[in-house]
Design a protein around this motif. Structure first.
Motif: not given
Length: 310
Positions: A231-240
């Motif tokens: 993922x390209x963002x912190x939010x994306x990593x946490x969501x995954x």
């Protein structure tokens, strides 16, 4: 109308005579002869095409034109003094402008506290703040579009960043897990316990430096990580991670912003593992005199911050 030709030499002479209303005294204070001063005033009057003084054997008085000219001349010298002060301050960096980049880690605590301290020390230095990942900051510093960057760096990095950097805050990593993960109840987790886990990591384009650190940690623990998603963002990593796509290793500074379905647990790292930092970065040949002031000011700012955190 022909251009009026005179300079500060004439204005200083006029101002002194206007203040003293006595040519001899004014000449002595200017360290010139009285006839020389008379010639300067005459040249100024000819340039302006007005009489500035009424002269008699007993006294010297300002004419109406001379009085108004004196009022405006005072502003000239006031602005000149101000210009000299500003130029001298700019030389030493006490006034000026900085373009500063930051990443997700730095904006949580490090950058706000640092800027607050710096602005109190140097209120005449303005700043522009730009968000960008560490690798983009490095490119901006190399190209000269940035003065300073707050990004991620770690000890024993096998690749040179290409810019100067100084660790300002140790930011140890944590492991991000789903609340129902078998390891979620631990106080500490060793990297070796994660050898068979699937990982969510930052993308190659935006997380180059952090990825080097992540792989370095895994090498020290004796395994090659299994990458499930990027993922390209912190939010994306946490969501995954929250979607059970894998676990992640992230910065300690993001702990208080963790998704409600996740837990962040400290990694038990021994001295053999590389240390991670939020760092300040700059280009060595940057001529902006505000840059060294900011770098010098960093130490006391972080000393206060570390005391507050501890």
């Amino acid at each position: 109308m022909n251009p009026v030709r005179f300079d500060l030499h004439h204005l200083r002479a006029f101002k002194m005579v206007a203040e003293q209303l006595h040519f001899k005294k004014a000449a002595e204070l200017l360290h010139i002869t009285q006839p020389g001063l008379t010639r300067i005033i005459k040249a100024l009057e000819e340039a302006l095409q007005v009489e500035l003084f009424e002269r008699s054997t007993r006294q010297v008085k300002l004419t109406a034109a001379g009085y108004l000219f004196l009022q405006e001349t005072e502003h000239v010298f006031m602005h000149l003094t101000r210009a000299i002060e500003l130029a001298q301050k700019a030389k030493f960096g006490n006034i000026g402008h900085l373009v500063i980049a930051y990443n997700d880690y730095a904006i949580q605590d490090v950058l706000p506290n640092t800027l607050d301290h710096f602005r109190r020390q140097y209120p005449s230095i303005t700043t522009d703040l730009l968000y960008m990942p560490t690798q983009e900051q490095i490119q901006g510093l190399q190209q000269g579009s940035l003065d300073l960057g707050f990004g991620f760096a770690f000890s024993d990095d096998p690749e040179e960043l290409g810019v100067q950097w100084k660790p300002v805050f140790q930011d140890d990593p944590v492991v991000l897990l789903q609340k129902d993960h078998p390891l979620a109840g631990r106080k500490f987790i060793s990297l070796e316990d994660l050898a068979n886990e699937r990982f969510v990591v930052g993308s190659k384009n935006h997380w180059q430096v952090w990825r080097r650190y992540f792989y370095s940690l895994c090498r020290h623990a004796g395994f090659h990580p299994i990458i499930a998603q990027e993922a390209s963002t912190i939010t994306g990593i946490m969501s995954l991670v929250a979607a059970h796509m894998g676990i992640a290793i992230l910065s300690q500074s993001l702990r208080k912003y963790v998704h409600r379905d996740l837990v962040a647990i400290d990694l038990a790292l021994s001295g053999q593992y590389p240390r991670s930092y939020i760092s300040i970065m700059w280009q060595e040949n940057n001529a902006n005199p505000c840059v060294p002031l900011f770098i010098q000011d960093i130490s006391p700012a972080f000393a206060m911050q570390s005391a507050l955190i501890s």
